[in-house]
Design a protein around this motif. Structure first.
Motif, PDB file in Angstrom:
ATOM      1  N   ALA A  96      11.978   0.822   1.753  1.00 16.38           N
ATOM      2  CA  ALA A  96      10.590   0.368   1.732  1.00 16.38           C
ATOM      3  C   ALA A  96      10.075   0.259   3.157  1.00 16.38           C
ATOM      4  O   ALA A  96      10.838  -0.028   4.085  1.00 16.38           O
ATOM      5  N   SER A  97       8.777   0.503   3.308  1.00 12.31           N
ATOM      6  CA  SER A  97       8.169   0.321   4.621  1.00 12.31           C
ATOM      7  C   SER A  97       6.821  -0.365   4.470  1.00 12.31           C
ATOM      8  O   SER A  97       6.199  -0.327   3.402  1.00 12.31           O
ATOM      9  N   VAL A  98       6.378  -0.994   5.546  1.00 13.34           N
ATOM     10  CA  VAL A  98       5.141  -1.773   5.543  1.00 13.34           C
ATOM     11  C   VAL A  98       4.012  -0.970   6.175  1.00 13.34           C
ATOM     12  O   VAL A  98       4.214  -0.257   7.161  1.00 13.34           O
ATOM     13  N   ILE A  99       2.818  -1.121   5.630  1.00 12.60           N
ATOM     14  CA  ILE A  99       1.653  -0.385   6.084  1.00 12.60           C
ATOM     15  C   ILE A  99       0.538  -1.375   6.442  1.00 12.60           C
ATOM     16  O   ILE A  99       0.269  -2.305   5.683  1.00 12.60           O
ATOM     17  N   GLY A 100      -0.088  -1.154   7.602  1.00 11.08           N
ATOM     18  CA  GLY A 100      -1.112  -2.099   8.059  1.00 11.08           C
ATOM     19  C   GLY A 100      -0.525  -3.439   8.440  1.00 11.08           C
ATOM     20  O   GLY A 100      -1.199  -4.464   8.383  1.00 11.08           O
ATOM     21  N   PHE A 101       0.719  -3.432   8.841  1.00 11.53           N
ATOM     22  CA  PHE A 101       1.492  -4.663   9.068  1.00 11.53           C
ATOM     23  C   PHE A 101       1.375  -5.110  10.524  1.00 11.53           C
ATOM     24  O   PHE A 101       1.403  -4.272  11.423  1.00 11.53           O
ATOM     25  N   PRO A 102       1.277  -6.439  10.779  1.00 10.45           N
ATOM     26  CA  PRO A 102       1.244  -7.519   9.791  1.00 10.45           C
ATOM     27  C   PRO A 102      -0.155  -8.036   9.464  1.00 10.45           C
ATOM     28  O   PRO A 102      -0.320  -8.859   8.572  1.00 10.45           O
ATOM     29  N   HIS A 103      -1.197  -7.538  10.154  1.00 10.65           N
ATOM     30  CA  HIS A 103      -2.516  -8.168  10.047  1.00 10.65           C
ATOM     31  C   HIS A 103      -3.396  -7.587   8.959  1.00 10.65           C
ATOM     32  O   HIS A 103      -4.346  -8.244   8.519  1.00 10.65           O
ATOM     33  N   GLY A 104      -3.155  -6.343   8.553  1.00  8.16           N
ATOM     34  CA  GLY A 104      -3.963  -5.734   7.502  1.00  8.16           C
ATOM     35  C   GLY A 104      -5.308  -5.217   7.950  1.00  8.16           C
ATOM     36  O   GLY A 104      -6.117  -4.779   7.128  1.00  8.16           O
ATOM     37  N   THR A 105      -5.579  -5.240   9.265  1.00  7.65           N
ATOM     38  CA  THR A 105      -6.911  -4.903   9.755  1.00  7.65           C
ATOM     39  C   THR A 105      -7.037  -3.469  10.257  1.00  7.65           C
ATOM     40  O   THR A 105      -8.034  -3.117  10.872  1.00  7.65           O
ATOM     41  N   HIS A 106      -6.053  -2.628   9.974  1.00  5.55           N
ATOM     42  CA  HIS A 106      -6.184  -1.207  10.291  1.00  5.55           C
ATOM     43  C   HIS A 106      -7.282  -0.585   9.427  1.00  5.55           C
ATOM     44  O   HIS A 106      -7.541  -1.020   8.304  1.00  5.55           O
ATOM     45  N   LEU A 107      -7.917   0.463   9.932  1.00  2.71           N
ATOM     46  CA  LEU A 107      -8.838   1.227   9.113  1.00  2.71           C
ATOM     47  C   LEU A 107      -8.082   1.852   7.938  1.00  2.71           C
ATOM     48  O   LEU A 107      -6.901   2.202   8.052  1.00  2.71           O
ATOM     49  N   THR A 108      -8.769   2.012   6.816  1.00  3.77           N
ATOM     50  CA  THR A 108      -8.129   2.569   5.631  1.00  3.77           C
ATOM     51  C   THR A 108      -7.537   3.948   5.908  1.00  3.77           C
ATOM     52  O   THR A 108      -6.429   4.265   5.459  1.00  3.77           O
ATOM     53  N   VAL A 109      -8.250   4.772   6.661  1.00  3.24           N
ATOM     54  CA  VAL A 109      -7.747   6.117   6.953  1.00  3.24           C
ATOM     55  C   VAL A 109      -6.455   6.054   7.757  1.00  3.24           C
ATOM     56  O   VAL A 109      -5.556   6.895   7.581  1.00  3.24           O
ATOM     57  N   VAL A 110      -6.323   5.054   8.612  1.00  2.00           N
ATOM     58  CA  VAL A 110      -5.097   4.875   9.389  1.00  2.00           C
ATOM     59  C   VAL A 110      -3.956   4.422   8.476  1.00  2.00           C
ATOM     60  O   VAL A 110      -2.821   4.913   8.565  1.00  2.00           O
ATOM     61  N   LYS A 111      -4.253   3.491   7.575  1.00  2.00           N
ATOM     62  CA  LYS A 111      -3.236   3.036   6.631  1.00  2.00           C
ATOM     63  C   LYS A 111      -2.753   4.184   5.748  1.00  2.00           C
ATOM     64  O   LYS A 111      -1.552   4.318   5.459  1.00  2.00           O
ATOM     65  N   ALA A 112      -3.684   5.009   5.301  1.00  2.00           N
ATOM     66  CA  ALA A 112      -3.316   6.135   4.440  1.00  2.00           C
ATOM     67  C   ALA A 112      -2.398   7.109   5.168  1.00  2.00           C
ATOM     68  O   ALA A 112      -1.405   7.589   4.610  1.00  2.00           O
ATOM     69  N   GLU A 113      -2.710   7.391   6.421  1.00  3.78           N
ATOM     70  CA  GLU A 113      -1.867   8.308   7.190  1.00  3.78           C
ATOM     71  C   GLU A 113      -0.507   7.677   7.474  1.00  3.78           C
ATOM     72  O   GLU A 113       0.531   8.358   7.425  1.00  3.78           O
ATOM     73  N   ILE A 143     -11.429  -4.071  -1.254  1.00  4.12           N
ATOM     74  CA  ILE A 143      -9.971  -4.148  -1.378  1.00  4.12           C
ATOM     75  C   ILE A 143      -9.471  -3.146  -2.413  1.00  4.12           C
ATOM     76  O   ILE A 143      -8.497  -2.412  -2.173  1.00  4.12           O
ATOM     77  N   GLU A 144     -10.138  -3.092  -3.559  1.00  4.43           N
ATOM     78  CA  GLU A 144      -9.710  -2.150  -4.590  1.00  4.43           C
ATOM     79  C   GLU A 144      -9.829  -0.708  -4.113  1.00  4.43           C
ATOM     80  O   GLU A 144      -8.934   0.122  -4.362  1.00  4.43           O
ATOM     81  N   THR A 145     -10.912  -0.415  -3.408  1.00  2.00           N
ATOM     82  CA  THR A 145     -11.111   0.946  -2.901  1.00  2.00           C
ATOM     83  C   THR A 145     -10.017   1.331  -1.915  1.00  2.00           C
ATOM     84  O   THR A 145      -9.485   2.455  -1.958  1.00  2.00           O
ATOM     85  N   GLU A 146      -9.652   0.399  -1.025  1.00  2.00           N
ATOM     86  CA  GLU A 146      -8.601   0.703  -0.062  1.00  2.00           C
ATOM     87  C   GLU A 146      -7.255   0.913  -0.755  1.00  2.00           C
ATOM     88  O   GLU A 146      -6.531   1.876  -0.441  1.00  2.00           O
ATOM     89  N   ILE A 147      -6.915   0.046  -1.686  1.00  2.00           N
ATOM     90  CA  ILE A 147      -5.634   0.193  -2.386  1.00  2.00           C
ATOM     91  C   ILE A 147      -5.586   1.527  -3.123  1.00  2.00           C
ATOM     92  O   ILE A 147      -4.571   2.241  -3.098  1.00  2.00           O
ATOM     93  N   ALA A 148      -6.690   1.887  -3.765  1.00  2.00           N
ATOM     94  CA  ALA A 148      -6.740   3.155  -4.480  1.00  2.00           C
ATOM     95  C   ALA A 148      -6.562   4.331  -3.523  1.00  2.00           C
ATOM     96  O   ALA A 148      -5.905   5.325  -3.860  1.00  2.00           O
ATOM     97  N   SER A 149      -7.130   4.222  -2.320  1.00  2.00           N
ATOM     98  CA  SER A 149      -6.981   5.289  -1.327  1.00  2.00           C
ATOM     99  C   SER A 149      -5.530   5.454  -0.915  1.00  2.00           C
ATOM    100  O   SER A 149      -5.031   6.582  -0.765  1.00  2.00           O
TER     101      SER A 149
END
Length: 238
Positions: A96-113, A143-149
Motif C-alpha cells: 500500500a502507498s499513500v497519496i497526497g500525504f500527509p496534508h491532503g492539499t495536493h491538486l487532484t491532478v497531482v494526486k492522480a499522477e 471531495i467526491e469528485t476528487e475521489i472519483a478521479s
C-alpha cells in the motif's frame, strides 16, 4: 496488553467481531494489519527491515511512501529478501502507498499522477488523503469528485482507501465523508494519517464510520493504536 491466542483461523474481514463472539486469533489479527513506515527520513534499509518483519508476522500489507513502493514490491514479489521464497509463490503481503500525504492539499491532478506512478511501481492499494479544508467546509461534491478521479486513475483491482482525518470532524461530517467515498467508488474509509496534531483513530469515529457504510466498505483505523487491547476494541467498534 491483551493476549491474543495463537493458531490459524478465518479472517474476520473489515467488520466488527460482534457482541459475544470470540476475539480474532493472533494470525487473524495480523491479517487485518498494514505494517507501516511513513517517516520521511526512513531509509531503504529500514524499508527492507519492515518487509522482513511483515513476512515474519503474516500481516496483510506494508504501507510505505510512493518513493519506497518499488523496493517493497520487489521484496514481496521476487522471491523474498533472502531468496528463500519461490518466485512463483503468492506475494507475502500486499503493498500500500499513500497519496497526497500527509496534508491532503495536493491538486487532484497531482494526486492522480502520484497514484498512477505508485501502481506502476507495484502498489496494490492506494490510501488517499482528502483535503481536510473541504471536509471542514462541507464541500462534499469536491471531495467526491476528487475521489472519483483517483479511482479512475488506477486499475479497478487496486484497492482505494480514503483517509478522512476523522479527529477533525463531528459525526455528521464523518458520515458525509464516508458517503462521498462510497459514491466515488472507494473500497475502504480510513480514520487518519497519524500525522495530524488533532489526533489519530478514535472509537467514536470508527462507530460513526461503521454506521455510515453499513458493511459495504471496509474501515481502516489508523493512528495511535499500540496494543492488542486497543486493536480488539477497534475491531469490536467496526
Amino acid at each position: 496488553m491483551t493476549t491474543i491466542p495463537d493458531g490459524e483461523g478465518r479472517p474476520t474481514g473489515s467488520g466488527g467481531s460482534g457482541s459475544g463472539s470470540a476475539p480474532p486469533r493472533r494470525a487473524e489479527l495480523a491479517r487485518m494489519i498494514d505494517h507501516t513506515l511513513l517517516r520521511p527520513e526512513a531509509t531503504g534499509e529500514e524499508i527492507l527491515a519492515l518487509c522482513t518483519e511483515a513476512t515474519e508476522l503474516g500481516v496483510a500489507a506494508v504501507c510505505v511512501a510512493p518513493t519506497h513502493v518499488y523496493l517493497a514490491a520487489a521484496a514481496t514479489r521476487r522471491g523474498g529478501l533472502d531468496g528463500t521464497r519461490d518466485q512463483s509463490d503468492d506475494p507475502a503481503f500486499a503493498v500500500a502507498s499513500v497519496i497526497g500525504f500527509p496534508h491532503g492539499t495536493h491538486l487532484t491532478v497531482v494526486k492522480a499522477e502520484e497514484a498512477r506512478r505508485a501502481v506502476a511501481d507495484g502498489a496494490d492499494e492506494i490510501d488517499l488523503v482528502i483535503d481536510p479544508a473541504c471536509a471542514m467546509e462541507e464541500n462534499w461534491r469536491s471531495i467526491e469528485t476528487e475521489i472519483a478521479s483517483i479511482r479512475l486513475s488506477v486499475p479497478s483491482h487496486v484497492i482505494l482507501k480514503v483517509i478522512i482525518e476523522s479527529a477533525l470532524l463531528p459525526d455528521a461530517s464523518i458520515t458525509a465523508a464516508c458517503r462521498a467515498a462510497e459514491a466515488a467508488g472507494a473500497e475502504f474509509v480510513k480514520t487518519s494519517t497519524g500525522f495530524h496534531p488533532a489526533g489519530g483513530a478514535s472509537l467514536r469515529a470508527v462507530r460513526a464510520m461503521a454506521a455510515a457504510v453499513g458493511g459495504r466498505l471496509g474501515i481502516k483505523a489508523s493512528g495511535g493504536i499500540r496494543t492488542a487491547e486497543q486493536a480488539l476494541a477497534f475491531i469490536e467498534a467496526g
